[in-house]
Design a protein around this motif. Structure first.
Motif, PDB file in Angstrom:
ATOM      1  N   GLY A  93       0.844  -1.180   0.000  1.00 17.87           N
ATOM      2  CA  GLY A  93       0.000   0.000   0.000  1.00 17.87           C
ATOM      3  C   GLY A  93       0.885   1.238   0.000  1.00 17.87           C
ATOM      4  N   HIS A  94       0.271   2.406   0.045  1.00 18.46           N
ATOM      5  CA  HIS A  94       1.077   3.622   0.147  1.00 18.46           C
ATOM      6  C   HIS A  94       0.311   4.700   0.904  1.00 18.46           C
ATOM      7  CE1 HIS A  94      -1.008   6.126  -2.925  1.00 18.46           C
ATOM      8  NE2 HIS A  94      -1.289   4.954  -3.471  1.00 18.46           N
ATOM      9  N   THR A  95       1.061   5.628   1.428  1.00 19.41           N
ATOM     10  CA  THR A  95       0.463   6.731   2.168  1.00 19.41           C
ATOM     11  C   THR A  95      -0.269   7.665   1.209  1.00 19.41           C
ATOM     12  OG1 THR A  95       2.489   8.041   1.986  1.00 19.41           O
ATOM     13  CG2 THR A  95       2.254   6.658   3.955  1.00 19.41           C
ATOM     14  N   ASN A  96      -1.227   8.392   1.742  1.00 19.01           N
ATOM     15  CA  ASN A  96      -1.939   9.412   0.974  1.00 19.01           C
ATOM     16  C   ASN A  96      -2.587   8.829  -0.291  1.00 19.01           C
ATOM     17  OD1 ASN A  96      -2.868  12.024   0.632  1.00 19.01           O
ATOM     18  ND2 ASN A  96      -1.046  12.707  -0.451  1.00 19.01           N
ATOM     19  N   CYS A  97      -3.198   7.660  -0.148  1.00 18.42           N
ATOM     20  CA  CYS A  97      -3.761   6.937  -1.295  1.00 18.42           C
ATOM     21  C   CYS A  97      -5.137   7.481  -1.672  1.00 18.42           C
ATOM     22  CB  CYS A  97      -3.863   5.452  -0.954  1.00 18.42           C
ATOM     23  SG  CYS A  97      -4.573   4.452  -2.281  1.00 18.42           S
ATOM     24  N   GLY A  98      -5.281   7.885  -2.916  1.00 19.87           N
ATOM     25  CA  GLY A  98      -6.549   8.418  -3.409  1.00 19.87           C
ATOM     26  C   GLY A  98      -7.673   7.400  -3.395  1.00 19.87           C
ATOM     27  N   ALA A  99      -7.377   6.145  -3.688  1.00 19.57           N
ATOM     28  CA  ALA A  99      -8.418   5.109  -3.676  1.00 19.57           C
ATOM     29  C   ALA A  99      -8.909   4.865  -2.248  1.00 19.57           C
ATOM     30  CB  ALA A  99      -7.888   3.807  -4.285  1.00 19.57           C
ATOM     31  N   ILE A 100      -7.981   4.839  -1.311  1.00 20.99           N
ATOM     32  CA  ILE A 100      -8.367   4.671   0.095  1.00 20.99           C
ATOM     33  C   ILE A 100      -9.226   5.855   0.528  1.00 20.99           C
ATOM     34  CG2 ILE A 100      -7.530   4.537   2.475  1.00 20.99           C
ATOM     35  CD1 ILE A 100      -6.989   1.954   0.866  1.00 20.99           C
ATOM     36  N   LYS A 101      -8.804   7.062   0.166  1.00 23.31           N
ATOM     37  CA  LYS A 101      -9.588   8.252   0.508  1.00 23.31           C
ATOM     38  C   LYS A 101     -10.978   8.185  -0.117  1.00 23.31           C
ATOM     39  CE  LYS A 101      -5.782  11.485   1.195  1.00 23.31           C
ATOM     40  NZ  LYS A 101      -5.174  12.737   0.723  1.00 23.31           N
ATOM     41  N   GLY A 102     -11.047   7.728  -1.367  1.00 24.02           N
ATOM     42  CA  GLY A 102     -12.337   7.588  -2.037  1.00 24.02           C
ATOM     43  C   GLY A 102     -13.250   6.613  -1.313  1.00 24.02           C
ATOM     44  N   ALA A 103     -12.676   5.503  -0.847  1.00 24.80           N
ATOM     45  CA  ALA A 103     -13.471   4.527  -0.094  1.00 24.80           C
ATOM     46  C   ALA A 103     -13.908   5.116   1.246  1.00 24.80           C
ATOM     47  CB  ALA A 103     -12.668   3.239   0.118  1.00 24.80           C
ATOM     48  N   CYS A 104     -13.013   5.839   1.905  1.00 23.73           N
ATOM     49  CA  CYS A 104     -13.355   6.471   3.191  1.00 23.73           C
ATOM     50  C   CYS A 104     -14.516   7.457   3.025  1.00 23.73           C
ATOM     51  CB  CYS A 104     -12.145   7.198   3.770  1.00 23.73           C
ATOM     52  SG  CYS A 104     -10.832   6.104   4.376  1.00 23.73           S
ATOM     53  N   ASP A 105     -14.586   8.092   1.859  1.00 26.86           N
ATOM     54  CA  ASP A 105     -15.643   9.076   1.591  1.00 26.86           C
ATOM     55  C   ASP A 105     -16.843   8.466   0.872  1.00 26.86           C
ATOM     56  OD1 ASP A 105     -14.096  11.031   2.767  1.00 26.86           O
ATOM     57  OD2 ASP A 105     -13.313  11.808   0.870  1.00 26.86           O
ATOM     58  N   ASP A 106     -16.799   7.146   0.632  1.00 23.74           N
ATOM     59  CA  ASP A 106     -17.875   6.439  -0.067  1.00 23.74           C
ATOM     60  C   ASP A 106     -18.204   7.082  -1.413  1.00 23.74           C
ATOM     61  OD1 ASP A 106     -19.633   4.306  -0.309  1.00 23.74           O
ATOM     62  OD2 ASP A 106     -21.290   5.378   0.652  1.00 23.74           O
ATOM     63  N   LEU A 115     -14.960  -0.914  -7.549  1.00 26.27           N
ATOM     64  CA  LEU A 115     -13.597  -1.107  -7.077  1.00 26.27           C
ATOM     65  C   LEU A 115     -13.480  -0.622  -5.633  1.00 26.27           C
ATOM     66  CD1 LEU A 115     -10.314  -0.617  -8.918  1.00 26.27           C
ATOM     67  CD2 LEU A 115     -10.599   0.444  -6.692  1.00 26.27           C
ATOM     68  N   LEU A 116     -14.015   0.543  -5.332  1.00 26.94           N
ATOM     69  CA  LEU A 116     -13.919   1.090  -3.974  1.00 26.94           C
ATOM     70  C   LEU A 116     -14.681   0.241  -2.959  1.00 26.94           C
ATOM     71  CD1 LEU A 116     -14.161   4.929  -4.654  1.00 26.94           C
ATOM     72  CD2 LEU A 116     -12.109   3.526  -4.307  1.00 26.94           C
ATOM     73  N   LYS A 117     -15.729  -0.463  -3.409  1.00 31.30           N
ATOM     74  CA  LYS A 117     -16.452  -1.371  -2.504  1.00 31.30           C
ATOM     75  C   LYS A 117     -15.530  -2.452  -1.947  1.00 31.30           C
ATOM     76  CE  LYS A 117     -21.071  -0.990  -4.511  1.00 31.30           C
ATOM     77  NZ  LYS A 117     -22.083  -1.683  -5.335  1.00 31.30           N
ATOM     78  N   LYS A 118     -14.515  -2.829  -2.723  1.00 30.77           N
ATOM     79  CA  LYS A 118     -13.574  -3.862  -2.282  1.00 30.77           C
ATOM     80  C   LYS A 118     -12.667  -3.354  -1.159  1.00 30.77           C
ATOM     81  CE  LYS A 118     -13.541  -6.395  -6.635  1.00 30.77           C
ATOM     82  NZ  LYS A 118     -14.380  -5.687  -7.565  1.00 30.77           N
ATOM     83  N   MET A 120     -13.954  -1.228   1.212  1.00 28.12           N
ATOM     84  CA  MET A 120     -14.832  -0.922   2.343  1.00 28.12           C
ATOM     85  C   MET A 120     -14.637  -1.824   3.561  1.00 28.12           C
ATOM     86  SD  MET A 120     -16.208   1.881   1.679  1.00 28.12           S
ATOM     87  CE  MET A 120     -17.280   1.948   3.123  1.00 28.12           C
ATOM     88  N   PRO A 121     -14.310  -3.112   3.412  1.00 32.75           N
ATOM     89  CA  PRO A 121     -14.047  -3.908   4.618  1.00 32.75           C
ATOM     90  C   PRO A 121     -12.912  -3.320   5.469  1.00 32.75           C
ATOM     91  CG  PRO A 121     -14.436  -5.365   2.772  1.00 32.75           C
ATOM     92  CD  PRO A 121     -14.346  -3.964   2.211  1.00 32.75           C
ATOM     93  N   ALA A 122     -11.908  -2.745   4.826  1.00 31.15           N
ATOM     94  CA  ALA A 122     -10.822  -2.101   5.576  1.00 31.15           C
ATOM     95  C   ALA A 122     -11.316  -0.837   6.260  1.00 31.15           C
ATOM     96  CB  ALA A 122      -9.647  -1.782   4.645  1.00 31.15           C
ATOM     97  N   VAL A 123     -12.132  -0.061   5.566  1.00 36.10           N
ATOM     98  CA  VAL A 123     -12.699   1.158   6.151  1.00 36.10           C
ATOM     99  C   VAL A 123     -13.526   0.794   7.380  1.00 36.10           C
ATOM    100  CG1 VAL A 123     -14.283   3.104   5.774  1.00 36.10           C
ATOM    101  CG2 VAL A 123     -12.734   2.388   3.940  1.00 36.10           C
ATOM    102  N   ASN A 124     -14.371  -0.208   7.241  1.00 37.35           N
ATOM    103  CA  ASN A 124     -15.263  -0.604   8.328  1.00 37.35           C
ATOM    104  C   ASN A 124     -14.524  -1.236   9.508  1.00 37.35           C
ATOM    105  OD1 ASN A 124     -17.488   0.342   6.885  1.00 37.35           O
ATOM    106  ND2 ASN A 124     -17.789  -1.629   5.877  1.00 37.35           N
ATOM    107  N   ALA A 125     -13.348  -1.788   9.266  1.00 39.14           N
ATOM    108  CA  ALA A 125     -12.595  -2.469  10.321  1.00 39.14           C
ATOM    109  C   ALA A 125     -11.809  -1.513  11.214  1.00 39.14           C
ATOM    110  CB  ALA A 125     -11.632  -3.484   9.700  1.00 39.14           C
ATOM    111  N   VAL A 126     -11.626  -0.281  10.770  1.00 38.44           N
ATOM    112  CA  VAL A 126     -10.796   0.658  11.525  1.00 38.44           C
ATOM    113  C   VAL A 126     -11.665   1.542  12.415  1.00 38.44           C
ATOM    114  CG1 VAL A 126      -9.190   2.610  11.350  1.00 38.44           C
ATOM    115  CG2 VAL A 126      -8.974   0.669   9.774  1.00 38.44           C
TER     116      VAL A 126
END
Length: 190
Positions: A93-106, A115-118, A120-126
């Motif tokens: 992974g990498h810091t400041n990831c746009g895909a992660i941010k997109g998933a965090c913002d749904d 793709l971002l739905k995949k 979401m389990p990480a978003v929901n686990a934190v």
């Protein structure tokens, strides 16, 4: 893995080795024997060959937004390890990831939505100790990035009987990591 660690140190220190790419093209034209397969994000700031100071033919490079794993990626990993003999699967992974941010913002945007739905389990686990559960909370985003790597490692082991058997037999290694886009340093989760 040691070769990747040493290459990253050279990269961070500005001492990357000179590469004769034309010679490497000729050397690899008859076949390929990469020692590792690296799953990383498609982010333009995280080119695996450069940050690990390796050349043409040294690694397989799978790049997809959010370094997600699906059946196609698993098939590529199985080919790399079972057919061509790669000994390491590195999920980075990498810091400041746009895909992660997109998933965090749904975020919802065409095919990116699925793709971002995949992720979401990480978003929901934190859990969130302070701040919001969105991309404005840098600490949350970085924890989701790490959790996303950890869930990818688990997914690989659970969804590929071929790779699981190779892992259980000690034929290959499976390791997670995080690339810092500000420093160039890779942290390995061993």
């Amino acid at each position: 893995m040691q070769k990747l660690k040493e290459g990253n140190v050279r990269f961070v220190e500005g001492k990357s080795t000179h590469k004769d790419y034309q010679a490497q093209v000729q050397e690899t034209s008859k076949g390929q024997y990469p020692f590792a397969i690296i799953l990383s994000c498609m982010d333009s700031r995280s080119p695996s060959e450069i940050i690990f100071d390796v050349g043409i033919g040294d690694i397989f490079n799978v790049r997809i937004a959010g370094n997600i794993v699906d059946e196609d990626v698993l098939g590529s990993m199985e080919f790399a390890c079972k057919v061509t003999g790669s000994k390491l699967i590195l999920v980075m992974g990498h810091t400041n990831c746009g895909a992660i941010k997109g998933a965090c913002d749904d975020v919802k945007l065409g095919n990116l939505t699925d793709l971002l739905k995949k992720i979401m389990p990480a978003v929901n686990a934190v859990p969130v100790e302070e701040g919001k559960r969105n991309s404005d909370n840098d600490d949350f985003v970085e924890k989701v990035s790490k959790e996303n790597v950890m869930l990818a490692l688990k997914y690989i082991r659970q969804n590929s009987p071929i790779l699981k058997e190779m892992l259980d037999n000690g034929e290959i290694m499976l390791v997670g990591s995080m690339y810092d886009v500000a420093t160039g340093k890779v942290t390995f989760y061993e």
